[in-house]
Design a protein around this motif. Structure first.
Motif, short mmCIF file in Angstrom:
data_model
loop_
_atom_site.label_atom_id
_atom_site.label_comp_id
_atom_site.label_asym_id
_atom_site.label_seq_id
_atom_site.Cartn_x
_atom_site.Cartn_y
_atom_site.Cartn_z
N THR A 174 -0.81 -15.47 6.00
CA THR A 174 0.12 -14.42 5.62
C THR A 174 -0.60 -13.15 5.18
OG1 THR A 174 0.34 -15.27 3.37
CG2 THR A 174 2.00 -15.98 4.98
N LEU A 175 -1.83 -13.25 4.74
CA LEU A 175 -2.55 -12.05 4.33
C LEU A 175 -3.33 -11.42 5.47
CD1 LEU A 175 -3.88 -13.05 0.81
CD2 LEU A 175 -2.06 -11.46 1.37
N GLN A 216 -0.28 -5.65 -6.39
CA GLN A 216 -0.91 -4.76 -5.41
C GLN A 216 0.12 -3.77 -4.89
OE1 GLN A 216 -4.28 -4.76 -4.34
NE2 GLN A 216 -4.42 -6.06 -6.15
N GLU A 217 -0.30 -2.54 -4.75
CA GLU A 217 0.56 -1.50 -4.19
C GLU A 217 -0.07 -1.03 -2.89
OE1 GLU A 217 3.16 0.40 -5.96
OE2 GLU A 217 3.17 -0.97 -7.67
N ILE A 218 0.76 -0.77 -1.91
CA ILE A 218 0.28 -0.22 -0.66
C ILE A 218 -0.19 1.21 -0.93
CG2 ILE A 218 0.95 0.58 1.64
CD1 ILE A 218 2.81 -1.85 1.80
N GLU A 219 -1.42 1.51 -0.54
CA GLU A 219 -1.97 2.86 -0.75
C GLU A 219 -1.64 3.80 0.40
OE1 GLU A 219 -6.16 2.23 -1.57
OE2 GLU A 219 -5.72 2.04 -3.70
N SER A 220 -1.74 3.30 1.62
CA SER A 220 -1.38 4.11 2.80
C SER A 220 -0.73 3.19 3.81
CB SER A 220 -2.60 4.79 3.40
OG SER A 220 -3.47 3.84 3.97
N LEU A 221 0.19 3.75 4.59
CA LEU A 221 0.92 2.96 5.56
C LEU A 221 1.14 3.81 6.80
CD1 LEU A 221 3.95 0.69 4.88
CD2 LEU A 221 4.01 2.28 6.78
N THR A 222 0.85 3.24 7.97
CA THR A 222 1.04 3.93 9.23
C THR A 222 1.78 3.01 10.18
OG1 THR A 222 -1.06 5.08 8.96
CG2 THR A 222 -0.14 5.04 11.18
N VAL A 223 2.86 3.51 10.76
CA VAL A 223 3.53 2.78 11.84
C VAL A 223 2.77 3.16 13.10
CG1 VAL A 223 5.65 2.47 13.15
CG2 VAL A 223 5.75 2.76 10.66
N TYR A 232 -1.64 -0.94 7.07
CA TYR A 232 -1.54 -0.45 5.69
C TYR A 232 -2.73 -0.93 4.87
CZ TYR A 232 1.13 -4.89 5.22
OH TYR A 232 1.57 -6.20 5.27
N THR A 233 -3.00 -0.17 3.82
CA THR A 233 -4.18 -0.47 3.00
C THR A 233 -3.80 -0.72 1.55
OG1 THR A 233 -4.58 1.85 2.47
CG2 THR A 233 -5.65 0.97 4.45
N GLN A 259 -4.16 -4.43 6.15
CA GLN A 259 -3.68 -4.95 7.43
C GLN A 259 -3.80 -3.90 8.53
OE1 GLN A 259 -2.51 -8.22 7.80
NE2 GLN A 259 -3.38 -8.33 5.75
N LYS A 260 -4.14 -4.35 9.73
CA LYS A 260 -4.18 -3.48 10.91
C LYS A 260 -3.32 -4.10 12.00
CE LYS A 260 -8.64 -1.34 10.22
NZ LYS A 260 -9.92 -0.99 10.77
N GLN A 261 -2.45 -3.28 12.56
CA GLN A 261 -1.62 -3.70 13.69
C GLN A 261 -0.79 -4.95 13.38
OE1 GLN A 261 -1.55 -2.07 16.89
NE2 GLN A 261 -2.60 -0.44 15.80
N GLN A 262 -0.28 -5.04 12.19
CA GLN A 262 0.52 -6.21 11.80
C GLN A 262 1.87 -6.18 12.51
OE1 GLN A 262 2.33 -6.54 7.80
NE2 GLN A 262 0.85 -8.20 7.56
N PRO A 263 2.28 -7.28 13.13
CA PRO A 263 3.53 -7.29 13.88
C PRO A 263 4.78 -7.43 12.99
CG PRO A 263 2.39 -9.37 14.17
CD PRO A 263 1.51 -8.50 13.31
N TRP A 264 5.80 -6.66 13.35
CA TRP A 264 7.12 -6.71 12.72
C TRP A 264 8.14 -6.74 13.84
CZ3 TRP A 264 8.50 -6.51 7.43
CH2 TRP A 264 7.41 -6.54 6.56
#
Length: 153
Positions: free
Chosen positions: A17-18, A108-115, A127-128, A136-141
């Motif tokens: 999950t992480l 933990q708080e998300i510092e940056s997030l990119t779709v 997101y970092t 996470q990089k390229q995490q699927p949703w």
């Protein structure tokens, strides 16, 4: 013996999950770069683009999942998993993993997030966090009904 099996299962779920599906990639063809259409289209205001393609809802879902995961609110985080992931992880295994993550890493708080990409009900999000190993990089949703769900299982 059962404690060892449960501990191993919790560790496996926590790891999945992480870090599930944290690949890298820009989506551009490495040989040709971005498409000519993308290069000729004027850059839209990010707020307009987010509203137009539904990424505001996706970003909100990612942040809500992260908040629940590190709260730890396992039931809330579990409800944000896609049906496919809920079928893969039973709540009884997922819950100890969420509690362990919150215990190990704290809030933990998300510092940056990119779709990175969102189309046809599927998305990839990067997101970092302050703790780089959690980033996470390229995490699927995936979009189920009208709700974005975590699909990295």
């Amino acid at each position: 013996m059962r404690h060892t099996t449960t501990g191993a299962a919790v560790a496996a779920v926590l790891l999945l999950t992480l870090t599930a599906c944290s690949g890298s990639g820009s989506g551009a063809d490495p040989k040709t770069g971005p498409s000519a259409e993308a290069a000729s289209t004027p850059a839209a205001d990010p707020a307009e683009k987010a509203a137009a393609d539904g990424t505001k809802e996706l970003e909100a879902a990612v942040r809500a999942y992260s908040d629940a995961y590190f709260a730890p609110d396992a039931k809330a985080a579990y409800s944000m998993l896609s049906q496919r992931c809920q079928d893969a992880y039973v709540l009884e295994i997922f819950e100890p993993a969420v509690k362990a993550a919150a215990s190990d890493y704290g809030k933990q708080e998300i510092e940056s997030l990119t779709v990175d990409r969102a189309a046809d009900g599927m998305a990839r999000v990067s997101y970092t966090y302050a703790v780089p190993t959690l980033s996470q990089k390229q995490q699927p949703w995936t979009l189920e009904g009208k709700t974005w769900k975590y699909d990295a299982c």
